[in-house]
Design a protein around this motif. Structure first.
Motif, PDB file in Angstrom:
ATOM      1  N   ALA A  60       0.861  -1.183   0.000  1.00  0.00           N
ATOM      2  CA  ALA A  60       0.000   0.000   0.000  1.00  0.00           C
ATOM      3  C   ALA A  60       0.900   1.236   0.000  1.00  0.00           C
ATOM      4  O   ALA A  60       1.881   1.297   0.729  1.00  0.00           O
ATOM      5  CB  ALA A  60      -0.919   0.001   1.221  1.00  0.00           C
ATOM      6  N   GLY A  61       0.582   2.184  -0.861  1.00  0.00           N
ATOM      7  CA  GLY A  61       1.397   3.388  -1.000  1.00  0.00           C
ATOM      8  C   GLY A  61       2.316   3.342  -2.197  1.00  0.00           C
ATOM      9  O   GLY A  61       2.827   4.370  -2.640  1.00  0.00           O
ATOM     10  N   ASP A  62       2.563   2.147  -2.739  1.00  0.00           N
ATOM     11  CA  ASP A  62       3.399   2.016  -3.931  1.00  0.00           C
ATOM     12  C   ASP A  62       2.646   2.516  -5.159  1.00  0.00           C
ATOM     13  O   ASP A  62       1.419   2.595  -5.169  1.00  0.00           O
ATOM     14  CB  ASP A  62       3.799   0.554  -4.165  1.00  0.00           C
ATOM     15  CG  ASP A  62       4.857   0.051  -3.190  1.00  0.00           C
ATOM     16  OD1 ASP A  62       5.334   0.834  -2.348  1.00  0.00           O
ATOM     17  OD2 ASP A  62       5.199  -1.149  -3.279  1.00  0.00           O
ATOM     18  N   THR A  63       3.387   2.824  -6.211  1.00  0.00           N
ATOM     19  CA  THR A  63       2.813   3.265  -7.482  1.00  0.00           C
ATOM     20  C   THR A  63       3.082   2.203  -8.538  1.00  0.00           C
ATOM     21  O   THR A  63       4.160   1.625  -8.576  1.00  0.00           O
ATOM     22  CB  THR A  63       3.441   4.606  -7.919  1.00  0.00           C
ATOM     23  OG1 THR A  63       3.133   5.587  -6.919  1.00  0.00           O
ATOM     24  CG2 THR A  63       2.911   5.069  -9.253  1.00  0.00           C
ATOM     25  N   VAL A  64       2.070   1.973  -9.382  1.00  0.00           N
ATOM     26  CA  VAL A  64       2.218   1.046 -10.506  1.00  0.00           C
ATOM     27  C   VAL A  64       2.050   1.855 -11.782  1.00  0.00           C
ATOM     28  O   VAL A  64       1.107   2.650 -11.900  1.00  0.00           O
ATOM     29  CB  VAL A  64       1.178  -0.086 -10.454  1.00  0.00           C
ATOM     30  CG1 VAL A  64       1.361  -1.039 -11.637  1.00  0.00           C
ATOM     31  CG2 VAL A  64       1.257  -0.838  -9.131  1.00  0.00           C
ATOM     32  N   ILE A  65       2.971   1.667 -12.724  1.00  0.00           N
ATOM     33  CA  ILE A  65       2.893   2.347 -14.020  1.00  0.00           C
ATOM     34  C   ILE A  65       2.734   1.293 -15.105  1.00  0.00           C
ATOM     35  O   ILE A  65       3.562   0.392 -15.220  1.00  0.00           O
ATOM     36  CB  ILE A  65       4.151   3.197 -14.294  1.00  0.00           C
ATOM     37  CG1 ILE A  65       4.302   4.277 -13.227  1.00  0.00           C
ATOM     38  CG2 ILE A  65       4.079   3.811 -15.693  1.00  0.00           C
ATOM     39  CD1 ILE A  65       5.570   5.104 -13.358  1.00  0.00           C
ATOM     40  N   TRP A  66       1.648   1.409 -15.872  1.00  0.00           N
ATOM     41  CA  TRP A  66       1.415   0.540 -17.022  1.00  0.00           C
ATOM     42  C   TRP A  66       1.881   1.284 -18.267  1.00  0.00           C
ATOM     43  O   TRP A  66       1.441   2.400 -18.524  1.00  0.00           O
ATOM     44  CB  TRP A  66      -0.068   0.200 -17.162  1.00  0.00           C
ATOM     45  CG  TRP A  66      -0.565  -0.820 -16.193  1.00  0.00           C
ATOM     46  CD1 TRP A  66      -0.687  -2.154 -16.410  1.00  0.00           C
ATOM     47  CD2 TRP A  66      -1.057  -0.603 -14.863  1.00  0.00           C
ATOM     48  NE1 TRP A  66      -1.202  -2.779 -15.301  1.00  0.00           N
ATOM     49  CE2 TRP A  66      -1.437  -1.850 -14.333  1.00  0.00           C
ATOM     50  CE3 TRP A  66      -1.196   0.536 -14.056  1.00  0.00           C
ATOM     51  CZ2 TRP A  66      -1.957  -1.999 -13.056  1.00  0.00           C
ATOM     52  CZ3 TRP A  66      -1.714   0.395 -12.797  1.00  0.00           C
ATOM     53  CH2 TRP A  66      -2.084  -0.863 -12.298  1.00  0.00           C
ATOM     54  N   LYS A  67       2.763   0.682 -19.040  1.00  0.00           N
ATOM     55  CA  LYS A  67       3.321   1.275 -20.259  1.00  0.00           C
ATOM     56  C   LYS A  67       2.864   0.456 -21.455  1.00  0.00           C
ATOM     57  O   LYS A  67       3.102  -0.753 -21.516  1.00  0.00           O
ATOM     58  CB  LYS A  67       4.857   1.289 -20.171  1.00  0.00           C
ATOM     59  CG  LYS A  67       5.554   1.700 -21.442  1.00  0.00           C
ATOM     60  CD  LYS A  67       5.647   3.185 -21.558  1.00  0.00           C
ATOM     61  CE  LYS A  67       6.548   3.531 -22.750  1.00  0.00           C
ATOM     62  NZ  LYS A  67       6.471   4.860 -23.154  1.00  0.00           N
ATOM     63  N   ASN A  68       2.169   1.125 -22.403  1.00  0.00           N
ATOM     64  CA  ASN A  68       1.655   0.444 -23.585  1.00  0.00           C
ATOM     65  C   ASN A  68       2.703   0.429 -24.692  1.00  0.00           C
ATOM     66  O   ASN A  68       3.032   1.459 -25.275  1.00  0.00           O
ATOM     67  CB  ASN A  68       0.388   1.131 -24.078  1.00  0.00           C
ATOM     68  CG  ASN A  68      -0.230   0.418 -25.253  1.00  0.00           C
ATOM     69  OD1 ASN A  68       0.244  -0.629 -25.686  1.00  0.00           O
ATOM     70  ND2 ASN A  68      -1.299   0.990 -25.786  1.00  0.00           N
ATOM     71  N   LYS A  69       3.203  -0.768 -25.009  1.00  0.00           N
ATOM     72  CA  LYS A  69       4.188  -0.924 -26.081  1.00  0.00           C
ATOM     73  C   LYS A  69       3.561  -1.529 -27.343  1.00  0.00           C
ATOM     74  O   LYS A  69       4.267  -1.794 -28.305  1.00  0.00           O
ATOM     75  CB  LYS A  69       5.362  -1.780 -25.599  1.00  0.00           C
ATOM     76  CG  LYS A  69       6.193  -1.076 -24.538  1.00  0.00           C
ATOM     77  CD  LYS A  69       7.458  -1.847 -24.238  1.00  0.00           C
ATOM     78  CE  LYS A  69       8.329  -1.063 -23.277  1.00  0.00           C
ATOM     79  NZ  LYS A  69       9.597  -1.753 -23.016  1.00  0.00           N
ATOM     80  N   ASP A  70       2.235  -1.761 -27.298  1.00  0.00           N
ATOM     81  CA  ASP A  70       1.548  -2.233 -28.497  1.00  0.00           C
ATOM     82  C   ASP A  70       1.261  -1.047 -29.413  1.00  0.00           C
ATOM     83  O   ASP A  70       1.338   0.115 -28.995  1.00  0.00           O
ATOM     84  CB  ASP A  70       0.231  -2.933 -28.132  1.00  0.00           C
ATOM     85  CG  ASP A  70       0.423  -4.406 -27.790  1.00  0.00           C
ATOM     86  OD1 ASP A  70       1.432  -4.996 -28.237  1.00  0.00           O
ATOM     87  OD2 ASP A  70      -0.446  -4.975 -27.097  1.00  0.00           O
ATOM     88  N   ALA A  71       0.880  -1.343 -30.662  1.00  0.00           N
ATOM     89  CA  ALA A  71       0.610  -0.291 -31.656  1.00  0.00           C
ATOM     90  C   ALA A  71      -0.822   0.226 -31.579  1.00  0.00           C
ATOM     91  O   ALA A  71      -1.217   1.065 -32.389  1.00  0.00           O
ATOM     92  CB  ALA A  71       0.884  -0.840 -33.057  1.00  0.00           C
TER      93      ALA A  71
END
Length: 121
Positions: A60-71
């Motif tokens: 709890a308190g952490d950050t998650v970053i989703w990075k889109n590498k699809d086209a």
């Protein structure tokens, strides 16, 4: 316990004792604060119609970053709707700060076969 310093009035000794006590307390609190784990940032890659890693455990308190590498665009939507990104365009990212503890299966609603799980401890 009372400390007496020679040559100081009792009131001044009291002030100095209090100052010493406060210094000890605050240094102890400072040590506790620095010992607390700091929030971490985690990355999830969206590529080839998959979330990688498919299972991620964070605090709890952490950050998650989703990075889109699809086209093409994707989104990140918790099955219980506790979090939802807008469409994440190719080359873009979305971040989320995990606050509530629990297990959160999520999906890309544009591509329902894309599933993963975020666990917040």
């Amino acid at each position: 316990m009372t400390f007496r310093l020679p040559g100081l009035a009792q009131e001044e000794q009291g002030h100095r004792s209090m100052t010493l006590l406060l210094a000890v307390v605050f240094s102890g609190l400072s040590a506790l604060a620095s010992a607390a784990p700091k929030p971490t940032t985690h990355a999830v890659t969206i590529e080839a119609l998959q979330f990688s890693p498919p299972n991620l455990e964070v605090k709890a308190g952490d950050t998650v970053i989703w990075k889109n590498k699809d086209a093409f665009p994707h989104n990140v939507t918790a099955e219980n709707k506790s979090f939802h990104s807008q469409d994440i365009q190719s080359g873009q990212s979305w971040k989320f700060k995990a606050g509530k503890k629990g297990v959160f299966p999520y999906v890309c609603t544009l591509h329902p076969g894309m599933k993963a799980v975020l666990t917040v401890r």
